[in-house]
Enzyme design. Sequence first.
Site, PDB file in Angstrom:
ATOM      1  N   ASN A 137     -10.195  -0.079   0.516  1.00  0.00           N
ATOM      2  CA  ASN A 137      -8.733  -0.024   0.522  1.00  0.00           C
ATOM      3  C   ASN A 137      -8.228  -0.561  -0.822  1.00  0.00           C
ATOM      4  O   ASN A 137      -8.397  -1.738  -1.121  1.00  0.00           O
ATOM      5  CB  ASN A 137      -8.220  -0.880   1.689  1.00  0.00           C
ATOM      6  CG  ASN A 137      -6.711  -0.963   1.740  1.00  0.00           C
ATOM      7  OD1 ASN A 137      -6.020  -0.540   0.822  1.00  0.00           O
ATOM      8  ND2 ASN A 137      -6.209  -1.516   2.836  1.00  0.00           N
TER       9      ASN A 137
ATOM     10  N   CYS B 232       0.817  -1.225   0.000  1.00  0.00           N
ATOM     11  CA  CYS B 232       0.000   0.000   0.000  1.00  0.00           C
ATOM     12  C   CYS B 232       0.845   1.268   0.000  1.00  0.00           C
ATOM     13  O   CYS B 232       0.345   2.344  -0.307  1.00  0.00           O
ATOM     14  CB  CYS B 232      -0.924   0.016   1.210  1.00  0.00           C
ATOM     15  SG  CYS B 232      -1.860  -1.482   1.389  1.00  0.00           S
TER      16      CYS B 232
ATOM     17  N   HIS C 114      -3.080   7.062   3.054  1.00  0.00           N
ATOM     18  CA  HIS C 114      -3.570   5.776   2.553  1.00  0.00           C
ATOM     19  C   HIS C 114      -4.952   5.524   3.156  1.00  0.00           C
ATOM     20  O   HIS C 114      -5.166   5.722   4.355  1.00  0.00           O
ATOM     21  CB  HIS C 114      -2.585   4.679   2.963  1.00  0.00           C
ATOM     22  CG  HIS C 114      -3.076   3.299   2.667  1.00  0.00           C
ATOM     23  ND1 HIS C 114      -3.726   2.969   1.502  1.00  0.00           N
ATOM     24  CD2 HIS C 114      -3.006   2.148   3.396  1.00  0.00           C
ATOM     25  CE1 HIS C 114      -4.047   1.689   1.525  1.00  0.00           C
ATOM     26  NE2 HIS C 114      -3.618   1.172   2.663  1.00  0.00           N
TER      27      HIS C 114
HETATM   28  O1  UT7 Z   1      -3.760  -1.490   3.689  1.00  0.00           O
HETATM   29  C1  UT7 Z   1      -3.212  -2.515   4.418  1.00  0.00           C
HETATM   30  C2  UT7 Z   1      -3.305  -2.230   5.813  1.00  0.00           C
HETATM   31  N1  UT7 Z   1      -4.524  -2.739   6.390  1.00  0.00           N
HETATM   32  C3  UT7 Z   1      -5.077  -2.098   7.389  1.00  0.00           C
HETATM   33  O2  UT7 Z   1      -4.625  -1.019   7.725  1.00  0.00           O
HETATM   34  C4  UT7 Z   1      -6.181  -2.709   8.151  1.00  0.00           C
HETATM   35  C5  UT7 Z   1      -5.959  -2.492   9.621  1.00  0.00           C
HETATM   36  N2  UT7 Z   1      -6.973  -3.125  10.450  1.00  0.00           N
HETATM   37  C6  UT7 Z   1      -8.238  -2.679  10.481  1.00  0.00           C
HETATM   38  O3  UT7 Z   1      -8.594  -1.747   9.788  1.00  0.00           O
HETATM   39  C7  UT7 Z   1      -9.180  -3.316  11.458  1.00  0.00           C
HETATM   40  O4  UT7 Z   1      -8.453  -4.142  12.341  1.00  0.00           O
HETATM   41  C8  UT7 Z   1     -10.311  -4.170  10.779  1.00  0.00           C
HETATM   42  C9  UT7 Z   1     -11.290  -3.236  10.083  1.00  0.00           C
HETATM   43  C10 UT7 Z   1      -9.710  -5.121   9.783  1.00  0.00           C
HETATM   44  C11 UT7 Z   1     -11.071  -4.957  11.829  1.00  0.00           C
HETATM   45  O5  UT7 Z   1     -11.598  -4.071  12.801  1.00  0.00           O
HETATM   46  P1  UT7 Z   1     -11.402  -4.384  14.366  1.00  0.00           P
HETATM   47  O6  UT7 Z   1     -12.119  -3.333  15.088  1.00  0.00           O
HETATM   48  O7  UT7 Z   1      -9.923  -4.517  14.597  1.00  0.00           O
HETATM   49  O8  UT7 Z   1     -12.175  -5.742  14.517  1.00  0.00           O
HETATM   50  P2  UT7 Z   1     -11.629  -7.185  14.953  1.00  0.00           P
HETATM   51  O9  UT7 Z   1     -10.799  -7.786  13.884  1.00  0.00           O
HETATM   52  O10 UT7 Z   1     -11.035  -7.074  16.317  1.00  0.00           O
HETATM   53  O11 UT7 Z   1     -12.999  -7.987  15.059  1.00  0.00           O
HETATM   54  C12 UT7 Z   1     -14.009  -7.634  15.984  1.00  0.00           C
HETATM   55  C13 UT7 Z   1     -15.202  -8.543  15.800  1.00  0.00           C
HETATM   56  C14 UT7 Z   1     -14.830 -10.025  15.756  1.00  0.00           C
HETATM   57  O12 UT7 Z   1     -15.893 -10.733  16.373  1.00  0.00           O
HETATM   58  P3  UT7 Z   1     -15.720 -11.282  17.884  1.00  0.00           P
HETATM   59  O13 UT7 Z   1     -14.523 -12.176  17.819  1.00  0.00           O
HETATM   60  O14 UT7 Z   1     -15.484 -10.059  18.710  1.00  0.00           O
HETATM   61  O15 UT7 Z   1     -17.011 -11.963  18.125  1.00  0.00           O
HETATM   62  C15 UT7 Z   1     -14.842 -10.352  14.295  1.00  0.00           C
HETATM   63  O16 UT7 Z   1     -15.114 -11.700  14.033  1.00  0.00           O
HETATM   64  O17 UT7 Z   1     -15.821  -8.261  14.532  1.00  0.00           O
HETATM   65  C16 UT7 Z   1     -15.973  -9.490  13.805  1.00  0.00           C
HETATM   66  N3  UT7 Z   1     -15.878  -9.192  12.391  1.00  0.00           N
HETATM   67  C17 UT7 Z   1     -16.923  -8.880  11.624  1.00  0.00           C
HETATM   68  N4  UT7 Z   1     -18.238  -8.768  11.887  1.00  0.00           N
HETATM   69  C18 UT7 Z   1     -19.051  -8.408  10.873  1.00  0.00           C
HETATM   70  C19 UT7 Z   1     -14.744  -9.158  11.629  1.00  0.00           C
HETATM   71  N5  UT7 Z   1     -15.068  -8.828  10.365  1.00  0.00           N
HETATM   72  C20 UT7 Z   1     -16.407  -8.643  10.334  1.00  0.00           C
HETATM   73  C21 UT7 Z   1     -17.295  -8.292   9.322  1.00  0.00           C
HETATM   74  N6  UT7 Z   1     -18.610  -8.171   9.626  1.00  0.00           N
HETATM   75  N7  UT7 Z   1     -16.893  -8.050   8.063  1.00  0.00           N
END
Ligand code: UT7
Length: 370
Positions: A327, A118, A297
């Site tokens: 993204n 990225c 980004h």
């Molecule tokens: O360009 C490359 C660089 N990439 C990035 O910069 C991405 C960086 N990371 C992020 O932007 C965030 O970590 C995400 C958007 C990917 C995820 O957000 P988060 O607030 O960190 O969520 P999480 O991964 O901690 O997940 C929280 C909950 C989980 O459920 P439980 O375990 O708490 O029950 C996930 O299973 O959200 C759940 N979850 C979803 N629920 C509905 C994960 N993806 C989804 C989804 N829809 N698409």
Amino acid sequence: MGSTIIGCGKCLPALEVENDELKALVDTNDEWISTRTGIKSRRVAVDETNSDLAEVAARQALGWIDGGHAERRLDPSEIDLIICATITPDVVSPSEAGLLRRRLGLSNAIAFDLNAACSGFVYGLAMAESMMAAAAPSVAGAAGRNPVRRALVVGAERLTRLTDWSDRNTCVLFGDGAGAAVLEWSDERPGILSSFIANEDDEANALTCAAAYEAPQPFDARGISLDAAAAGDPGLARIDEELAIGEAVADGKPRQVLRMNGPKVFKFASEAMTAAIRAALDRANLSLDDVACIVPHQANERIIKYAAKKLGCPLDLFQLSIAHTGNSSAASVPMALADAYESGRIQRGDKVVLVAFGGGFTSGAVVYEA
Ligand code: UT7
């Protein structure tokens, strides 16, 4: 004196996919996606290839077609360098930049691709600026280098081809598109004032994508073996181990997809973005008060909000374009830059920061005077 951005452009594929449409593929919903990321829809290239998208963005930046922002229309012979930042080239060879060179008739240009995930477009700008500065007529030794007075720097991605559409942790995040900028060496304008690029080891394999080369290799350790061709690539198992994806692949999960530990990448990204902005501004001897616009980004609106808070500056200093793109990796900064020009928020003489982070891990920022 310096390399000035004199044109930029962007191209999005035709198909727009709204958050709620993804409910047909995974257990998700618009509420989760938009509150956690700021994304409402993304574009998916179905008919368009990566070079189709890159070509349109480049034509805008060169002033050949409407859209984008171009100070003037360039002649094809004026471009000396093409760098295309991408992790999704249409083919391995020619490079994406080589394909663009042919399509655009830029027959004087050196052309190569750059993979810094990225951060690729920011790395590409830094690289082009270094080549231009090293070849500037006033620099000792310039005569021994390729003269580079104008460069086309492109970020183009078709990330949706690397997406595991059964993984809700990643598939809601990515989109396709391309952005481009033209840099020109100027004796009068300062242009790029500083750059900062950095790498650190992604030791937990928080963001990976394994390639798959498909040509059968009819050799084993002793020499030619037709059985070996059928048995597949013995090196893959070691690569899978290195990326810690062996178990997933053994479970039948696809190898060549983006895998991400979101929270780990979030942590890296938030720190890296503020560090890169600060470092590049320090190198330019500027403070945030001097800056008219930061083009970050577009990975997650929350990362940008975090950076604004940490830097103590208003969120509206940042260009936000993520809502309808998702993204798009190396394409995200140049597309957001084109948006910033389109909305009139970058004017001649403004100081602008471009900043990115991504797989590798990579990060970087460029400060320029428009
Ligand atoms: O360009 C490359 C660089 N990439 C990035 O910069 C991405 C960086 N990371 C992020 O932007 C965030 O970590 C995400 C958007 C990917 C995820 O957000 P988060 O607030 O960190 O969520 P999480 O991964 O901690 O997940 C929280 C909950 C989980 O459920 P439980 O375990 O708490 O029950 C996930 O299973 O959200 C759940 N979850 C979803 N629920 C509905 C994960 N993806 C989804 C989804 N829809 N698409």
